[in-house]
Write an enzyme that holds these catalytic residues in place. Structure first.
Site, PDB file in Angstrom:
ATOM      1  N   GLU A  29      -8.662   7.199  -8.953  1.00  0.00           N
ATOM      2  CA  GLU A  29      -7.702   6.171  -9.388  1.00  0.00           C
ATOM      3  C   GLU A  29      -7.162   6.466 -10.776  1.00  0.00           C
ATOM      4  O   GLU A  29      -7.937   6.894 -11.628  1.00  0.00           O
ATOM      5  CB  GLU A  29      -8.396   4.802  -9.400  1.00  0.00           C
ATOM      6  CG  GLU A  29      -8.523   4.222  -8.033  1.00  0.00           C
ATOM      7  CD  GLU A  29      -9.234   2.877  -8.028  1.00  0.00           C
ATOM      8  OE1 GLU A  29      -9.195   2.143  -9.034  1.00  0.00           O
ATOM      9  OE2 GLU A  29      -9.823   2.568  -6.984  1.00  0.00           O
ATOM     10  N   ARG A  78     -15.671   1.112  -3.795  1.00  0.00           N
ATOM     11  CA  ARG A  78     -15.207   2.059  -4.798  1.00  0.00           C
ATOM     12  C   ARG A  78     -14.722   3.301  -4.067  1.00  0.00           C
ATOM     13  O   ARG A  78     -15.337   3.721  -3.064  1.00  0.00           O
ATOM     14  CB  ARG A  78     -16.338   2.436  -5.769  1.00  0.00           C
ATOM     15  CG  ARG A  78     -16.686   1.370  -6.799  1.00  0.00           C
ATOM     16  CD  ARG A  78     -15.613   1.202  -7.875  1.00  0.00           C
ATOM     17  NE  ARG A  78     -15.999   0.232  -8.891  1.00  0.00           N
ATOM     18  CZ  ARG A  78     -15.675  -1.064  -8.869  1.00  0.00           C
ATOM     19  NH1 ARG A  78     -14.943  -1.560  -7.893  1.00  0.00           N
ATOM     20  NH2 ARG A  78     -16.057  -1.862  -9.847  1.00  0.00           N
ATOM     21  N   HIS A  96      -5.998  -1.594  -5.937  1.00  0.00           N
ATOM     22  CA  HIS A  96      -7.248  -2.154  -6.475  1.00  0.00           C
ATOM     23  C   HIS A  96      -7.061  -3.621  -6.916  1.00  0.00           C
ATOM     24  O   HIS A  96      -7.254  -3.949  -8.094  1.00  0.00           O
ATOM     25  CB  HIS A  96      -7.777  -1.291  -7.635  1.00  0.00           C
ATOM     26  CG  HIS A  96      -9.266  -1.438  -7.825  1.00  0.00           C
ATOM     27  ND1 HIS A  96     -10.073  -0.429  -8.265  1.00  0.00           N
ATOM     28  CD2 HIS A  96     -10.095  -2.498  -7.629  1.00  0.00           C
ATOM     29  CE1 HIS A  96     -11.323  -0.837  -8.341  1.00  0.00           C
ATOM     30  NE2 HIS A  96     -11.365  -2.110  -7.959  1.00  0.00           N
TER      31      HIS A  96
END
Ligand code: NAD
Length: 327
Positions: free
Chosen positions: A270, A241, A288
């Site tokens: 993000e 992450r 991602h």
């Protein structure tokens, strides 16, 4: 025939087959309007009257949403669940589930893809070739880093970390790992991985690959002090992450050549990417997509739907994260 309406489930975003049909057998599926913002107040409004929410990692599922009357289950279509406040869910007796295991291979493959493509400058080389700049072989052109026989440091030796260690065996890499929950000796031996402290891992690794969940403890686990401990030739890979890495400190470390490069799938804010990363040719950036294979995304959709269908029918979902809610 019973005319009783099925319980309603809020589907935050489209999922892949066979997920929709699994959900539709158990519930009336209400879809979240695609033009609605993904803030807690809007999600709560949409969740009114629903027994469950099928969420994804960009959906903030915290107190405001979890206190919706009648809500009984949240099924995240992801293994990571840092977008959900699990203690708050437990307090409101809301079951929370995730999709562990089915994405291990795809994600481990992708961590290795980023490692290889950063080490051997494949994105830069592709652009160079397409731009017609390849005018002939040259002994010093596009020199990269060796992967075979190199040392790989894995931070977090869970399902995906172990998958990466397993792949590293084929490249004859020396594998170090750091994890507060070390592997049993036979698993270490089988993987050819040695548990070390974080400082030693950073100092000795040619590649550092991060595979921890995002928690209060892992937030900014790697920042200025940690980059200073790494080899100047080291490459950092992150498929966990974004906020596990202090992105501003990473840009500084790359600019000051404290480390040689990075391969990133995830970002601190993000979908925004730190502007300092964009012009860097020694950095490979992905949007991602570590688990994005046809089979894996389909299995994630199916698993999340089965978790929700089981909860809707009053059962105990297979991937329940807060079992204290459902004894
Ligand atoms: P896992 O729970 O099997 O493994 C996580 C490991 O990290 C555990 O062994 C745990 O002990 C360790 N850990 C926890 N805190 C740590 C710390 N402070 N330092 C070092 N190690 C620590 O999880 P997993 O299935 O391997 O997935 C790991 C994470 O990867 C997920 O939580 C998710 O956020 C992320 N992920 C991202 C993608 C993607 O698309 N980029 C895909 C899958 C998973």
């Amino acid at each position: 025939m019973s005319t009783r309406a099925k319980p309603r489930v809020l589907l935050m975003h489209p999922i892949l087959d066979p997920g929709p049909s699994i959900l539709a057998e158990a519930a009336e599926v209400v879809t979240y309007p695609p033009d609605k913002p993904l803030d807690e107040a809007s999600i709560r409004t949409a969740a009114e009257g629903c027994i469950g929410i099928v969420s994804q990692l960009m959906d903030p599922i915290r107190e405001t949403v979890l206190s919706t009357p009648g809500l009984r289950a949240v099924s995240n279509v992801a293994v990571g669940y840092d977008n959900i406040d699990v203690p708050a869910a437990t307090a409101h007796k809301v079951m929370v589930t995730n999709t562990p295991g089915v994405l291990d291979d795809a994600t481990s493959d992708f961590a290795f893809t980023l490692l290889m493509s950063t080490a051997r400058r494949i994105v830069e080389a592709d652009a160079f070739t397409r731009q017609g700049r390849f005018r002939g072989w040259a002994i010093d052109m596009m020199l990269g880093a060796d992967v075979y026989n190199a040392t790989l440091g894995i931070i977090g030796i869970g399902r995906i970390g172990r998958g990466v260690a397993h792949r590293a065996k084929g490249f004859n890499m020396r594998v170090l790992y750091y994890d507060p929950n070390p592997l049993p000796p036979d698993a270490e031996q089988q993987l050819g991985a040695s548990g070390v402290d974080l400082g030693r891992l950073l100092a000795e690794s040619d590649f550092v690959s991060v595979h921890v969940p995002l928690t209060q403890e892992t937030h900014h686990l790697l920042s200025t002090a940690q980059f200073a401990q790494m080899k100047r030739t080291a490459i950092l890979i992150n498929t966990s992450r974004g906020p596990v890495i202090d992105e501003a400190a990473l840009v500084e470390a790359l600019t000051a050549k404290k480390i040689a490069g990075a391969g990133l799938d995830v970002y601190e804010r993000e979908p925004a990417v730190h502007p300092g990363l964009i012009p860097m040719t020694n950095v490979v950036l992905a949007p991602h997509i570590a688990s994005a294979t046809v089979r894996t995304r389909s299995e994630m959709s199916a698993m999340a739907s089965r978790n929700m269908a089981t909860a809707v029918r009053g059962g105990r979902p297979p991937n329940l994260l807060n079992p204290e809610v459902k004894r």
